[in-house]
Design an enzyme around this catalytic site. Structure first.
Site, PDB file in Angstrom:
ATOM      1  CE  LYS A  53       7.200 -13.619  68.641  1.00  7.98           C
ATOM      2  NZ  LYS A  53       7.307 -14.849  69.511  1.00  7.98           N
ATOM      3  CD  GLN A  97       3.606 -16.024  70.591  1.00 10.44           C
ATOM      4  OE1 GLN A  97       4.582 -15.894  69.734  1.00 10.44           O
ATOM      5  NE2 GLN A  97       3.877 -15.429  71.661  1.00 10.44           N
ATOM      6  CG  ASP A 120       9.643 -20.177  69.171  1.00 16.81           C
ATOM      7  OD1 ASP A 120      10.067 -19.431  69.538  1.00 16.81           O
ATOM      8  OD2 ASP A 120       8.528 -20.553  69.200  1.00 16.81           O
TER       9      ASP A 120
HETATM   10  N1  L34 Z   1       6.692 -19.898  70.754  1.00 18.67           N
HETATM   11  N2  L34 Z   1       5.827 -18.356  72.379  1.00 18.67           N
HETATM   12  C1  L34 Z   1       6.749 -18.849  71.447  1.00 18.67           C
HETATM   13  N3  L34 Z   1       7.903 -18.306  71.203  1.00 18.67           N
HETATM   14  C2  L34 Z   1       8.161 -17.061  71.916  1.00 18.67           C
HETATM   15  O1  L34 Z   1       9.263 -16.537  71.838  1.00 18.67           O
HETATM   16  C3  L34 Z   1       7.334 -16.671  72.863  1.00 18.67           C
HETATM   17  N4  L34 Z   1       7.236 -15.368  73.508  1.00 18.67           N
HETATM   18  C4  L34 Z   1       6.871 -15.407  75.017  1.00 18.67           C
HETATM   19  C5  L34 Z   1       5.532 -15.737  75.012  1.00 18.67           C
HETATM   20  N5  L34 Z   1       5.189 -16.796  73.957  1.00 18.67           N
HETATM   21  C6  L34 Z   1       6.076 -17.224  72.980  1.00 18.67           C
HETATM   22  C7  L34 Z   1       7.667 -14.222  73.065  1.00 18.67           C
HETATM   23  O2  L34 Z   1       7.742 -14.118  71.848  1.00 18.67           O
HETATM   24  C8  L34 Z   1       7.286 -13.829  75.475  1.00 18.67           C
HETATM   25  N6  L34 Z   1       7.302 -13.168  74.029  1.00 18.67           N
HETATM   26  C9  L34 Z   1       7.654 -11.811  74.031  1.00 18.67           C
HETATM   27  C10 L34 Z   1       7.950 -11.107  72.815  1.00 18.67           C
HETATM   28  C11 L34 Z   1       8.018  -9.827  72.818  1.00 18.67           C
HETATM   29  C12 L34 Z   1       7.817  -8.951  73.688  1.00 18.67           C
HETATM   30  C13 L34 Z   1       7.750  -9.627  75.143  1.00 18.67           C
HETATM   31  C14 L34 Z   1       7.540 -11.156  75.048  1.00 18.67           C
HETATM   32  C15 L34 Z   1       7.874  -7.638  73.618  1.00 18.67           C
HETATM   33  O3  L34 Z   1       8.265  -7.081  72.601  1.00 18.67           O
HETATM   34  N7  L34 Z   1       7.891  -6.932  74.782  1.00 18.67           N
HETATM   35  C16 L34 Z   1       7.984  -5.228  74.688  1.00 18.67           C
HETATM   36  C17 L34 Z   1       6.720  -4.682  75.295  1.00 18.67           C
HETATM   37  C18 L34 Z   1       5.576  -5.420  74.510  1.00 18.67           C
HETATM   38  C19 L34 Z   1       4.287  -4.735  75.132  1.00 18.67           C
HETATM   39  O4  L34 Z   1       3.851  -3.378  74.991  1.00 18.67           O
HETATM   40  O5  L34 Z   1       3.539  -5.650  75.509  1.00 18.67           O
HETATM   41  C20 L34 Z   1       9.102  -4.889  75.520  1.00 18.67           C
HETATM   42  O6  L34 Z   1       9.682  -3.742  75.509  1.00 18.67           O
HETATM   43  O7  L34 Z   1       9.261  -5.610  76.685  1.00 18.67           O
END
Ligand code: L34
Length: 281
Positions: A53, A97, A120
């Site tokens: 982020k 988060q 959010d």
């Molecule tokens: N307050 N909490 C708040 N807001 C959110 O919007 C989130 N979330 C979820 C967990 N807690 C939160 C996220 O940001 C899940 N989440 C999130 C964000 C980014 C990715 C996955 C979940 C992401 O970038 N995933 C990548 C892989 C990352 C890795 O290597 O672990 C992908 O390509 O799916």
């Protein structure tokens, strides 16, 4: 032939658009969108997401501030930080988060965020707005999913949409957004009887459970759009979706991969929501 939806590419396109708009906002009004991200504790997955982020903010030209607090932080300390951020003129978006440590009330913390800075979309004011159709902010992951579906060009009107999972972050809000686009929506969960018979009805199937590879080929209708929200870390360190991709992909018309599907869209939509918060001034 199945099309694999490239979430990384679409997310980058959106971030490029956001960068352009942010530049214009800076030139015209002297406003630089600012995002504060608060992380309590050392959960490794949360640390990765929060890091992404902050990086995305730098990429689109936003101000970003990170508050990394120890797991023992008490509720009152966290509330104080939020109240301060609510008043901070340089900050347009506040994100705490999740998940939070057990001794902190998530509900109380979210309710303390100014709804106009609630990028959010988790504050009850915005949840209510989502139910009735006019929130200030739509939660990032569901907003990203709707963008991915929109780019397939499929009209949702009258289609059968099935959501597996009923979380406040994904399952419930995505169901409301699909409903607003005139889909017929079914929400399934751990107590649903004969899950495969329900998921097989889906023209659009959203998997948001948090159980690696639980959606198998026999649970999917031929030609369905399959959106995989799962980010499950396996013992070998690899990421797995809720969908058994190798089995399901040949049956689907469109499918999102993990990684590289919904995840990057969550981050891109957070940038969009933060831009919207700054534009609303
Ligand atoms: N307050 N909490 C708040 N807001 C959110 O919007 C989130 N979330 C979820 C967990 N807690 C939160 C996220 O940001 C899940 N989440 C999130 C964000 C980014 C990715 C996955 C979940 C992401 O970038 N995933 C990548 C892989 C990352 C890795 O290597 O672990 C992908 O390509 O799916």
């Amino acid at each position: 032939m199945v099309s694999i939806i490239d979430g990384n590419k679409i997310a980058q396109d959106i971030r490029n658009e956001v960068r352009q708009s942010a530049l214009a906002l800076k030139e015209q009004k002297g406003i630089i969108p600012g995002l504060a991200v608060v992380l309590v504790g050392e959960d490794p997955a949360s640390q990765i997401y929060v890091g992404k982020k902050a990086k995305a903010c730098a990429d689109v030209g936003f101000l970003s501030r990170e508050y990394k607090l120890p797991a023992e932080t008490d509720e009152e300390k966290l509330l104080k930080i939020i109240r301060k951020l609510n008043k901070d003129k340089l900050i347009h978006g506040i994100l705490v988060q999740l998940p939070l440590p057990k001794h902190i009330s998530t509900e109380k913390i979210i309710a303390a965020i100014d709804p106009h800075k609630d990028v959010d979309g988790f504050h009850p004011y915005n949840v209510g707005g989502l139910v009735t159709g006019s929130p200030l902010f739509v939660p990032c992951t569901p907003r990203g999913i709707m963008e991915l579906i929109a780019r397939t060009g499929i009209d949702l009107k009258g289609k059968e949409a099935v959501v597996v999972g009923r979380s406040n972050i994904v399952g419930k809000p995505i169901a409301l957004l699909l409903l607003a686009q005139h889909a017929t929506v079914t929400i399934c969960h751990s107590r649903t009887k004969d899950l495969p018979s329900v998921t097989r009805r889906a023209d659009i199937l959203i998997a948001a459970v948090g159980k690696a590879h639980m959606i198998k080929a026999d649970m999917v209708k031929d030609g369905a759009i399959v959106i995989d929200v799962g980010v499950n870390r396996l013992e070998n360190g690899k990421l797995a979706g809720d969908v058994d991709f190798d089995e399901v992909a040949p049956k689907a018309s469109y499918i999102t991969p993990v990684p590289g599907g919904v995840g990057p869209m969550t981050i891109a939509m957070l940038m969009k929501n933060t831009l919207d918060a700054a534009l609303a001034l």
